[in-house]
Design a protein around this motif. Structure first.
Motif, short mmCIF file in Angstrom:
data_model
loop_
_atom_site.label_atom_id
_atom_site.label_comp_id
_atom_site.label_asym_id
_atom_site.label_seq_id
_atom_site.Cartn_x
_atom_site.Cartn_y
_atom_site.Cartn_z
N ASP A 1 -1.38 6.46 1.64
CA ASP A 1 -2.81 6.77 1.77
C ASP A 1 -3.68 5.52 1.62
N TYR B 1 0.84 -1.19 0.00
CA TYR B 1 0.00 0.00 0.00
C TYR B 1 0.87 1.24 0.00
N VAL C 1 -3.70 3.20 -0.58
CA VAL C 1 -4.03 2.82 -1.94
C VAL C 1 -3.14 1.65 -2.34
N THR D 1 -0.70 -0.79 -4.25
CA THR D 1 0.35 -0.50 -5.20
C THR D 1 1.27 -1.71 -5.34
#
Length: 167
Positions: free
Chosen positions: A151, A148, A153, A155
């Motif tokens: 934030d 992550y 998200v 990845t």
């Protein structure tokens, strides 16, 4: 208990097209989504992902090793999926022919490179394809680990695999 799953897959190109499979809606992994050819490594293939990849290519496309040019390991992806560590070896190659056999795992299509990322592709593999299209074939192997961003998200973190003794 954490389990492991090892896979070998191939990004097969012919001219500017990538061979992709629209997976059958009855498949266990990623039903109905787009993927490249490949699959699970058999126990006797654990130390030879190249052999596993060749077997999967022939099973899913009918292409033989002699019909593949410049096949090489380009990526290793590692991710945790619930209680399973998945390690995937991804090879790239060019094919000498476009006609392929069909498999019951899905329907194979040659997709123009500029249309590949518009397909419904699992996140981690979409990220890999975007990375490959941005960086192209490499002289080294890329290792991607799923994680992550700050934030939260999802990845993939990319690192070039190098032998520190070679410096």
């Amino acid at each position: 208990m954490i389990r492991t799953r090892m896979m070998a897959t191939a990004m097969l190109f012919n001219n500017n097209d990538l061979l992709m499979m629209k997976r059958s809606p009855t498949r266990t992994l990623n039903p109905g989504m787009w993927a490249v050819v490949g699959g699970h490594m058999e126990p006797e293939e654990i130390n030879d992902p190249y052999k596993a990849c060749l077997r999967e290519i022939e099973e899913e496309t009918g292409l033989k090793e002699t019909e593949l040019l410049r096949m090489k390991l380009q990526y290793i992806l590692i991710r945790l999926n619930q209680q399973e560590i998945r390690q995937q070896f991804i090879y790239t190659a060019e094919t000498t022919r476009r006609n392929i056999v069909q498999t019951n795992e899905g329907i194979l299509h040659w997709i123009p490179r500029d249309q590949v990322l518009n397909r419904e592709i699992p996140f981690i593999f979409h990220t890999l394809l975007a990375h490959y299209f941005d960086h192209g074939p490499s002289g080294h192997i890329w290792v991607g680990t799923a994680g992550y961003q700050e934030d939260a998200v999802p990845t993939v973190h990319w690192t070039a695999l190098v032998d520190p003794r070679m410096n």
